[in-house]
Structures are given as C-alpha cells and as structure tokens.
Design a protein around this motif. Structure first.
Motif, PDB file in Angstrom:
ATOM      1  N   ARG A  23       0.802  -1.141  -0.083  1.00 16.70           N
ATOM      2  CA  ARG A  23       0.140   0.027   0.031  1.00 16.70           C
ATOM      3  C   ARG A  23       0.776   1.284  -0.033  1.00 16.70           C
ATOM      4  O   ARG A  23       1.877   1.362   0.765  1.00 16.70           O
ATOM      5  CB  ARG A  23      -0.942  -0.089   1.235  1.00 16.70           C
ATOM      6  CG  ARG A  23      -1.855  -1.062   1.301  1.00 16.70           C
ATOM      7  CD  ARG A  23      -2.626  -1.131   2.349  1.00 16.70           C
ATOM      8  NE  ARG A  23      -3.449  -2.257   2.368  1.00 16.70           N
ATOM      9  CZ  ARG A  23      -4.617  -2.876   3.407  1.00 16.70           C
ATOM     10  NH1 ARG A  23      -4.612  -1.788   4.349  1.00 16.70           N
ATOM     11  NH2 ARG A  23      -5.101  -3.834   3.159  1.00 16.70           N
ATOM     12  N   LEU A  24       0.413   2.143  -0.752  1.00 13.31           N
ATOM     13  CA  LEU A  24       1.460   3.467  -1.097  1.00 13.31           C
ATOM     14  C   LEU A  24       0.601   4.484  -0.825  1.00 13.31           C
ATOM     15  O   LEU A  24      -0.446   4.690  -1.504  1.00 13.31           O
ATOM     16  CB  LEU A  24       2.246   3.438  -2.439  1.00 13.31           C
ATOM     17  CG  LEU A  24       3.041   2.118  -2.594  1.00 13.31           C
ATOM     18  CD1 LEU A  24       2.319   1.176  -3.472  1.00 13.31           C
ATOM     19  CD2 LEU A  24       4.471   2.649  -3.368  1.00 13.31           C
ATOM     20  N   ALA A  25       1.206   5.554  -0.684  1.00  7.22           N
ATOM     21  CA  ALA A  25       0.784   7.044  -0.419  1.00  7.22           C
ATOM     22  C   ALA A  25       1.648   8.097  -0.200  1.00  7.22           C
ATOM     23  O   ALA A  25       2.844   7.607   0.431  1.00  7.22           O
ATOM     24  CB  ALA A  25      -0.451   7.213   0.592  1.00  7.22           C
ATOM     25  N   ARG A  26       1.568   9.227  -0.720  1.00 13.17           N
ATOM     26  CA  ARG A  26       2.259  10.329  -0.505  1.00 13.17           C
ATOM     27  C   ARG A  26       2.041  10.992   0.951  1.00 13.17           C
ATOM     28  O   ARG A  26       0.918  10.968   1.357  1.00 13.17           O
ATOM     29  CB  ARG A  26       2.326  11.519  -1.329  1.00 13.17           C
ATOM     30  CG  ARG A  26       2.684  10.899  -2.939  1.00 13.17           C
ATOM     31  CD  ARG A  26       2.322  11.921  -3.960  1.00 13.17           C
ATOM     32  NE  ARG A  26       1.121  11.790  -4.260  1.00 13.17           N
ATOM     33  CZ  ARG A  26       0.358  12.444  -4.887  1.00 13.17           C
ATOM     34  NH1 ARG A  26       0.526  13.682  -5.412  1.00 13.17           N
ATOM     35  NH2 ARG A  26      -0.972  12.078  -5.090  1.00 13.17           N
ATOM     36  N   ILE A  27       3.114  11.367   1.651  1.00 14.64           N
ATOM     37  CA  ILE A  27       2.955  11.850   2.937  1.00 14.64           C
ATOM     38  C   ILE A  27       3.447  13.291   2.864  1.00 14.64           C
ATOM     39  O   ILE A  27       4.729  13.636   2.750  1.00 14.64           O
ATOM     40  CB  ILE A  27       3.756  11.107   4.084  1.00 14.64           C
ATOM     41  CG1 ILE A  27       3.360   9.532   3.875  1.00 14.64           C
ATOM     42  CG2 ILE A  27       3.493  11.580   5.499  1.00 14.64           C
ATOM     43  CD1 ILE A  27       2.093   9.114   4.230  1.00 14.64           C
ATOM     44  N   ALA A  28       2.575  14.151   3.146  1.00 13.92           N
ATOM     45  CA  ALA A  28       2.667  15.773   2.843  1.00 13.92           C
ATOM     46  C   ALA A  28       3.703  16.190   4.056  1.00 13.92           C
ATOM     47  O   ALA A  28       4.665  17.049   3.597  1.00 13.92           O
ATOM     48  CB  ALA A  28       1.330  16.427   3.210  1.00 13.92           C
ATOM     49  N   GLU A  29       3.426  15.672   5.152  1.00 16.01           N
ATOM     50  CA  GLU A  29       4.293  16.090   6.155  1.00 16.01           C
ATOM     51  C   GLU A  29       6.007  15.768   6.118  1.00 16.01           C
ATOM     52  O   GLU A  29       6.793  16.326   6.776  1.00 16.01           O
ATOM     53  CB  GLU A  29       4.162  15.428   7.732  1.00 16.01           C
ATOM     54  CG  GLU A  29       2.593  15.842   8.228  1.00 16.01           C
ATOM     55  CD  GLU A  29       1.395  15.318   7.630  1.00 16.01           C
ATOM     56  OE1 GLU A  29       0.392  15.299   7.969  1.00 16.01           O
ATOM     57  OE2 GLU A  29       1.891  13.945   6.721  1.00 16.01           O
ATOM     58  N   PHE A  30       6.273  14.912   5.020  1.00 15.07           N
ATOM     59  CA  PHE A  30       7.384  14.538   4.778  1.00 15.07           C
ATOM     60  C   PHE A  30       7.988  14.814   3.372  1.00 15.07           C
ATOM     61  O   PHE A  30       8.509  14.064   2.532  1.00 15.07           O
ATOM     62  CB  PHE A  30       7.823  12.855   5.071  1.00 15.07           C
ATOM     63  CG  PHE A  30       7.755  12.417   6.518  1.00 15.07           C
ATOM     64  CD1 PHE A  30       9.141  12.745   7.063  1.00 15.07           C
ATOM     65  CD2 PHE A  30       6.573  12.164   6.959  1.00 15.07           C
ATOM     66  CE1 PHE A  30       9.037  12.414   8.311  1.00 15.07           C
ATOM     67  CE2 PHE A  30       6.754  11.847   8.564  1.00 15.07           C
ATOM     68  CZ  PHE A  30       8.096  12.197   9.110  1.00 15.07           C
ATOM     69  N   VAL A  31       7.454  16.029   2.621  1.00 12.28           N
ATOM     70  CA  VAL A  31       7.692  16.797   1.442  1.00 12.28           C
ATOM     71  C   VAL A  31       7.021  15.732   0.367  1.00 12.28           C
ATOM     72  O   VAL A  31       7.713  15.393  -0.475  1.00 12.28           O
ATOM     73  CB  VAL A  31       9.271  16.837   1.224  1.00 12.28           C
ATOM     74  CG1 VAL A  31       9.410  17.753   0.147  1.00 12.28           C
ATOM     75  CG2 VAL A  31       9.849  17.478   2.572  1.00 12.28           C
ATOM     76  N   ASN A  32       5.983  15.139   0.608  1.00  6.07           N
ATOM     77  CA  ASN A  32       5.488  14.176  -0.318  1.00  6.07           C
ATOM     78  C   ASN A  32       6.123  13.115  -0.822  1.00  6.07           C
ATOM     79  O   ASN A  32       5.814  12.296  -1.979  1.00  6.07           O
ATOM     80  CB  ASN A  32       4.905  14.970  -1.553  1.00  6.07           C
ATOM     81  CG  ASN A  32       3.652  15.779  -1.343  1.00  6.07           C
ATOM     82  OD1 ASN A  32       2.977  15.613  -0.445  1.00  6.07           O
ATOM     83  ND2 ASN A  32       3.546  16.959  -2.101  1.00  6.07           N
ATOM     84  N   ARG A  33       6.965  12.543   0.199  1.00  8.51           N
ATOM     85  CA  ARG A  33       7.908  11.039  -0.122  1.00  8.51           C
ATOM     86  C   ARG A  33       6.712  10.067  -0.017  1.00  8.51           C
ATOM     87  O   ARG A  33       5.535  10.286   0.669  1.00  8.51           O
ATOM     88  CB  ARG A  33       8.815  10.938   0.965  1.00  8.51           C
ATOM     89  CG  ARG A  33       9.794  11.847   0.605  1.00  8.51           C
ATOM     90  CD  ARG A  33      10.944  11.755   1.783  1.00  8.51           C
ATOM     91  NE  ARG A  33      11.537  10.680   1.665  1.00  8.51           N
ATOM     92  CZ  ARG A  33      12.701  10.043   2.815  1.00  8.51           C
ATOM     93  NH1 ARG A  33      12.620  10.750   3.921  1.00  8.51           N
ATOM     94  NH2 ARG A  33      13.073   8.982   2.583  1.00  8.51           N
ATOM     95  N   VAL A  34       7.000   9.223  -0.686  1.00 13.59           N
ATOM     96  CA  VAL A  34       5.899   8.004  -0.877  1.00 13.59           C
ATOM     97  C   VAL A  34       6.392   6.758   0.239  1.00 13.59           C
ATOM     98  O   VAL A  34       7.479   6.491   0.235  1.00 13.59           O
ATOM     99  CB  VAL A  34       6.129   7.289  -2.125  1.00 13.59           C
ATOM    100  CG1 VAL A  34       5.153   6.060  -2.213  1.00 13.59           C
ATOM    101  CG2 VAL A  34       5.761   8.330  -3.250  1.00 13.59           C
ATOM    102  N   LEU A  35       5.282   6.531   0.889  1.00 15.08           N
ATOM    103  CA  LEU A  35       5.482   5.613   2.108  1.00 15.08           C
ATOM    104  C   LEU A  35       4.857   4.432   1.471  1.00 15.08           C
ATOM    105  O   LEU A  35       3.616   4.378   1.250  1.00 15.08           O
ATOM    106  CB  LEU A  35       4.697   6.011   3.357  1.00 15.08           C
ATOM    107  CG  LEU A  35       5.020   5.021   4.583  1.00 15.08           C
ATOM    108  CD1 LEU A  35       6.287   5.079   4.940  1.00 15.08           C
ATOM    109  CD2 LEU A  35       4.035   5.422   5.560  1.00 15.08           C
ATOM    110  N   ARG A  36       5.640   3.228   1.791  1.00 18.36           N
ATOM    111  CA  ARG A  36       5.301   1.893   1.161  1.00 18.36           C
ATOM    112  C   ARG A  36       5.076   1.020   2.570  1.00 18.36           C
ATOM    113  O   ARG A  36       6.006   0.966   3.338  1.00 18.36           O
ATOM    114  CB  ARG A  36       6.361   1.179   0.271  1.00 18.36           C
ATOM    115  CG  ARG A  36       6.004  -0.256  -0.170  1.00 18.36           C
ATOM    116  CD  ARG A  36       7.037  -0.831  -1.155  1.00 18.36           C
ATOM    117  NE  ARG A  36       7.020   0.003  -2.352  1.00 18.36           N
ATOM    118  CZ  ARG A  36       6.627  -0.613  -3.342  1.00 18.36           C
ATOM    119  NH1 ARG A  36       5.706  -1.693  -3.627  1.00 18.36           N
ATOM    120  NH2 ARG A  36       6.723   0.261  -4.666  1.00 18.36           N
TER     121      ARG A  36
END
Length: 60
Positions: A23-36
């Motif tokens: 499951r993947l999503a961009r995390i705004a709090e981390f400069v839109n890095r993608v968390l897998r």
C-alpha cells in the motif's frame, strides 16, 4: 502509516507472496515522499510486515 493503511493511493500485489499487499501513499508532512507499507491482508486486522519510504517512487 495509518493514512497509508486506511486510504492508500495505490495497492499492489506482492510478486512472491499472494497474501501480501503493498500500500502506497504520499505523505505531505515528509515533503510528499511515498510511504510503502507491506501488509498481510489475509489477517484481521491486517498485519504490518514492514514500512519504508520508497526511493524508487517519485512525488508528483
């Protein structure tokens, strides 16, 4: 991690283990890095196997 588990932007099947989901999503709090987050979707509640920021995914 809760955001990725409850509202992923993308869900991929694992190429080796059919019980696992990526499951993947961009995390705004981390400069839109993608968390897998890789979870065993067969278990209830889903069992988190691992989570990491995916460097192969670009932010858009």
């Amino acid at each position: 991690m809760e955001q990725v588990l409850t509202a992923p932007e993308v869900i991929e099947t694992d190429p080796v283990d059919p019980d696992l989901e990526h499951r993947l999503a961009r995390i705004a709090e981390f400069v839109n890095r993608v968390l897998r987050v890789i979870v065993n979707a067969k278990k209830r509640p889903p069992h988190v196997v691992t989570a990491f920021f995916d460097r192969r995914r670009t932010t858009q």
